[in-house]
Design a protein around this motif. Structure first.
Motif, PDB file in Angstrom:
ATOM      1  N   SER B 250       0.802  -1.230  -0.083  1.00 56.37           N
ATOM      2  CA  SER B 250       0.046  -0.187  -0.074  1.00 56.37           C
ATOM      3  C   SER B 250       0.863   1.426  -0.020  1.00 56.37           C
ATOM      4  O   SER B 250       1.064   1.857   0.961  1.00 56.37           O
ATOM      5  CB  SER B 250      -0.850  -0.023   1.214  1.00 56.37           C
ATOM      6  OG  SER B 250      -0.265   0.064   2.423  1.00 56.37           O
ATOM      7  N   SER B 252       1.939   4.971  -0.448  1.00 59.44           N
ATOM      8  CA  SER B 252       1.482   6.249   0.260  1.00 59.44           C
ATOM      9  C   SER B 252       1.466   7.464  -0.575  1.00 59.44           C
ATOM     10  O   SER B 252       0.536   8.114  -0.831  1.00 59.44           O
ATOM     11  CB  SER B 252       1.835   6.774   1.448  1.00 59.44           C
ATOM     12  OG  SER B 252       1.691   5.554   2.444  1.00 59.44           O
ATOM     13  N   GLN B 257       2.231   5.362  -5.819  1.00 57.85           N
ATOM     14  CA  GLN B 257       1.136   4.714  -6.117  1.00 57.85           C
ATOM     15  C   GLN B 257       0.914   4.498  -7.732  1.00 57.85           C
ATOM     16  O   GLN B 257       0.355   3.492  -8.342  1.00 57.85           O
ATOM     17  CB  GLN B 257      -0.116   5.572  -5.527  1.00 57.85           C
ATOM     18  CG  GLN B 257      -0.218   5.423  -4.222  1.00 57.85           C
ATOM     19  CD  GLN B 257      -1.409   6.216  -3.758  1.00 57.85           C
ATOM     20  OE1 GLN B 257      -2.129   7.063  -4.532  1.00 57.85           O
ATOM     21  NE2 GLN B 257      -1.622   6.176  -2.321  1.00 57.85           N
ATOM     22  N   ARG B 317       3.267   4.023   8.444  1.00 55.79           N
ATOM     23  CA  ARG B 317       3.768   3.665   7.111  1.00 55.79           C
ATOM     24  C   ARG B 317       5.449   4.095   7.142  1.00 55.79           C
ATOM     25  O   ARG B 317       5.751   4.397   8.261  1.00 55.79           O
ATOM     26  CB  ARG B 317       2.836   4.640   6.214  1.00 55.79           C
ATOM     27  CG  ARG B 317       1.539   4.394   6.334  1.00 55.79           C
ATOM     28  CD  ARG B 317       0.788   5.081   5.049  1.00 55.79           C
ATOM     29  NE  ARG B 317      -0.271   5.878   5.408  1.00 55.79           N
ATOM     30  CZ  ARG B 317      -0.788   6.592   4.843  1.00 55.79           C
ATOM     31  NH1 ARG B 317      -0.437   6.944   3.549  1.00 55.79           N
ATOM     32  NH2 ARG B 317      -1.877   7.291   5.268  1.00 55.79           N
ATOM     33  N   ASN B 330      -4.469   5.101   0.934  1.00 59.14           N
ATOM     34  CA  ASN B 330      -3.482   4.215   0.264  1.00 59.14           C
ATOM     35  C   ASN B 330      -4.321   3.230  -0.536  1.00 59.14           C
ATOM     36  O   ASN B 330      -5.291   2.942  -0.354  1.00 59.14           O
ATOM     37  CB  ASN B 330      -3.355   3.117   1.703  1.00 59.14           C
ATOM     38  CG  ASN B 330      -2.361   3.843   2.688  1.00 59.14           C
ATOM     39  OD1 ASN B 330      -2.786   4.735   3.285  1.00 59.14           O
ATOM     40  ND2 ASN B 330      -1.180   3.404   2.785  1.00 59.14           N
TER      41      ASN B 330
END
Ligand code: ADP
Ligand code: ADP
Ligand code: SF4
Ligand code: MG
Ligand code: MG
Lengths: 333, 331
Positions: B250, B252, B257, B317, B330
């Motif tokens: 995931s 951030s 991403q 995170r 996320n």
């Protein structure tokens, strides 16, 4: 939209062989390769380096016969491209059938502006007027996602970044609206972000123009996300072929199984990765039996003496192996 | 948390721009290539730190700064507390020995006119690694370590396959008993199956010899597999750094991403949550003000266009350089 079940064959390749070298050295780079591409369909061609992917594409376009001997047939609108005279091939190449390469600079002319290069392709392969050609050139740069297309027609290849240059090459290749695109590792040298954009572009062009595509890659992820059909090559032959979904989910040739397993996905981090033992055989001294035998975990005595033919199973899958890996769901292909 | 072997602080490097004739004529000032713009990270004892980012983002420049092939314009690199760029340390050969770099193309770094045995003995001699009498035994031992047959010592680099050449490059690095390996695209040019062999070898050697590794690569799946922690670089800055599994599962930062979502999955039905990056990577000649990613970011706010976000720890995170890290979901 046409129903996917109604397939119109575009190119039918069978028994394609290309051998390089003369005298006592002979390199059988492509041996007895066959496949069919339908309109609007993308076929992935995968395999380790040296397995004959590029030579297969080049043989279809009649480019391999300059250095070696090509036999077999590649039927294109009733003509066999393998025996078609060079003058006729030149008409088809870059027109109805286009090719793009891993390294765009090998096919772009550094001395001509991008606009001139698109224009030349259109002049050679269409009857468009100068005005129409200019319009098409801008439209193509636009289609491949080059911002400010109109002004960039006057730029030279070196003025574009790597990803943009790849697009320029695609724009030129697609300008004359080919019916078939042969793409040789078009994204291997690019970042994943640009790769995703280029593959999306090829996908939508295949759909919008009903263009067939052969996509050579060594990334099974690219195949999974882009192609409908896949052919796996090993030492110059196709060893497994079928729909992407079925082949990637349930590979039945031990080599395909090995390839899939060596990709680090769904493996616990920092644990040993699977790796196919050994290396591919030299094309100069291919074994009599199955070319994969020396590395194969499924090998039996017969594999070293006899050569398995590519056999078509139920459901359309073809596999060249005496000891096919069992499908999980039983006999289904 | 284990001790930091290398502490990289605020390292910047701008390459002098070239002045074209056109620039001279039009009196345009020369622009510098801002390859690194304040990179800070710790390389911890025994870990593998992966470094990812699009080409041109400065991965190789960072690697080369660490082994002193480039000198940064700003910032510092400390090795066990020693400032490696301090003038009195510049001539220190121990550092050159203890931190070894390996390249993507061993062709260019292995002398084609020397056999493997000669290449390795030279490395041993330069750093006075063992008495002359012990050299043959050490060479045999190195061949064992990298799993090459003993007769490889008599062969020249061109007689090997790509994977075997990488094993020789690894053997040469190991010959001088380093603590840290800097692997810049070590396996990028190899077929998956050979990649797997080299990666297995590297992980095994790390385990046995207690090596610390900086692993630069653009194959995200591979980086995820080998790394304990990962740093994502964008235009010469770290935008996110943290535990590898957390970051890959995931990410951030909006850039992480987008980058991670672009890697094609092996599952034909997993189309992924593709986040399309708009526009092109800006040139390092003209890095946008504010957050350098704002021109391509889906989450940008007015603040992002003027104020540069700092790399800061986010609860649960890693560290993220984004003004809106807390609000952004996320993925
Ligand atoms: N012009 C040529 N002359 C001789 N051998 C060639 C030539 N072109 C390719 N080959 C050989 O044919 C084999 C297949 O090459 P290629 O199709 O380029 O592999 P791939 O694209 O799968 O990596 C290789 O062993 C290669 O060395
Ligand atoms: N020796 C150099 N001289 C000038 N510019 C350079 C030099 N080395 C790298 N660069 C530039 O610095 C930037 C970062 O490059 P690099 O570190 O090689 O990126 P990466 O390894 O992430 O692809 C790029 O814009 C590159 O063109
Ligand atoms: S700081 Fe702003 S522009 Fe930069 S990544 Fe975060 S939201 Fe996007
Ligand atoms: Mg090729
Ligand atoms: Mg690099």
């Amino acid at each position: 939209m046409t129903l996917r079940s109604v397939k119109t064959p575009l190119l039918e390749v069978s028994g394609l062989c290309t051998t390089f070298g003369a005298g006592d050295t002979s390199v059988p780079a492509v041996r007895d390769v066959g496949f069919t591409i339908n309109k609007g369909e993308i076929l992935g061609l995968v395999g380790e380096s040296g397995s004959g992917k590029s030579v297969t594409l080049r043989s279809v376009l009649g480019l391999s016969r300059r250095y070696g001997r090509t036999t077999g047939s590649a039927l294109w609108r009733g003509e066999n491209l393998v025996t078609l005279p060079e003058s006729d091939m030149r008409r088809i190449r870059g027109g109805e059938i286009a090719m793009i390469f891993q390294e765009p600079m090998t096919s772009l002319n550094p001395l001509l502006t991008v606009g001139v290069q698109i224009d030349e392709t259109l002049k050679a392969h269409t009857d468009m007027s100068a005005g129409e050609r200019k319009k098409r050139a801008i439209e193509m740069l636009d289609v491949v996602g080059i911002p400010a297309a109109g002004s960039r027609l006057f730029e030279y290849p070196h003025q574009f970044s790597g990803g943009m240059r790849q697009r320029v090459m695609i724009a030129i290749a697609l300008a004359a609206r080919p019916k078939l695109l042969l793409a040789d590792e078009p994204t291997t040298a690019l970042d994943v972000t640009i790769q995703a954009q280029i593959l999306d572009l090829i996908l939508s062009l295949a759909k919008d123009f009903d263009m067939g595509v052969i996509l050579v890659t060594h990334d099974l992820g690219v195949v999974a996300q882009t192609c409908e059909q896949v052919a796996v090559m090993y030492a110059g032959r196709i060893v497994e072929q079928g729909s992407v979904r079925s082949v990637l989910r349930e590979p039945r040739h031990p080599y395909t199984v090995g390839l899939m397993r060596s990709v680090p996905q769904n493996v616990p981090p920092r644990t040993p990765l699977y790796s196919i033992p050994g290396t591919p055989p030299s094309l100069l001294s291919l074994p009599d039996g199955c070319a994969f035998a020396a590395r194969c975990p499924q090998r039996t005595a017969g594999c070293e003496t006899g050569r398995p033919e590519l056999e078509t199973l139920k459901g359309g899958r073809s596999v060249a192996c005496f000891n096919r890996v069992e499908a999980k769901g039983g006999a289904a292909a | 948390m284990s001790e930091a072997v290398l502490e990289i602080r605020d390292v910047s490097l701008a390459f002098k721009g070239k002045r074209s004739l056109l620039d001279v004529l039009s009196n345009t000032p020369v622009k510098n290539v801002n390859a690194l713009n304040g990179v800070s990270l710790d390389l911890r004892q025994g870990e593998t730190l992966g470094v990812v980012g699009e080409s041109g983002c400065g991965k190789s420049t960072l690697a080369r700064c660490i082994v002193r092939l480039h000198e940064p314009n700003g910032g510092s690199v400390h090795f066990h507390g020693m400032d490696v760029f301090a003038s009195h340390e510049r001539g220190d050969r121990t550092y050159n020995r203890r931190v070894q770099m390996m390249f993507q193309d061993p062709y260019s770094s292995l002398n084609p006119r020397m056999t493997t045995g000669q290449i390795l003995s030279e490395a041993l001699r330069v750093h006075d690694m063992c008495p002359e009498d012990d050299v043959p035994a050490r060479l045999a031992n190195l061949m064992d370590l990298v799993q090459l047959p003993g007769d490889a010592l008599e062969k020249y680099p061109h007689e090997f396959s790509g994977g075997q050449r990488q094993r020789i490059a690894i053997a040469r690095a190991l010959a001088v008993e380093p603590e840290v390996l800097i692997a810049d695209e070590l396996v990028s040019a190899l077929d998956v199956s050979v990649q797997a062999q080299i990666v297995n070898l590297l992980l095994d050697l790390q385990d046995r010899l207690g090596l610390t590794i900086l692993f630069v690569a653009h194959d995200l799946r591979l980086v995820r597999h080998v790394s304990n922690r990962v740093a994502v670089i964008y235009l010469g800055r770290i935008v996110e750094i943290g535990d590898s599994e957390t970051l890959f599962a995931s990410p951030s930062h909006p850039y992480s991403q987008a980058l991670l979502s672009a890697a094609p999955s092996l599952d034909p039905d997993d189309k992924g949550r593709k986040i399309h990056l708009e526009g092109e990577l800006p040139s390092p000649l003209d890095i946008p003000p504010g957050c350098p990613f704002h021109v391509r970011c889906r989450h940008k706010s007015p603040k992002c266009t003027t104020e540069q976000p700092k790399l800061r720890p986010i609860a649960g995170r890693g560290s993220v350089a984004c003004h809106h890290a807390e609000e952004i979901e996320n993925v």
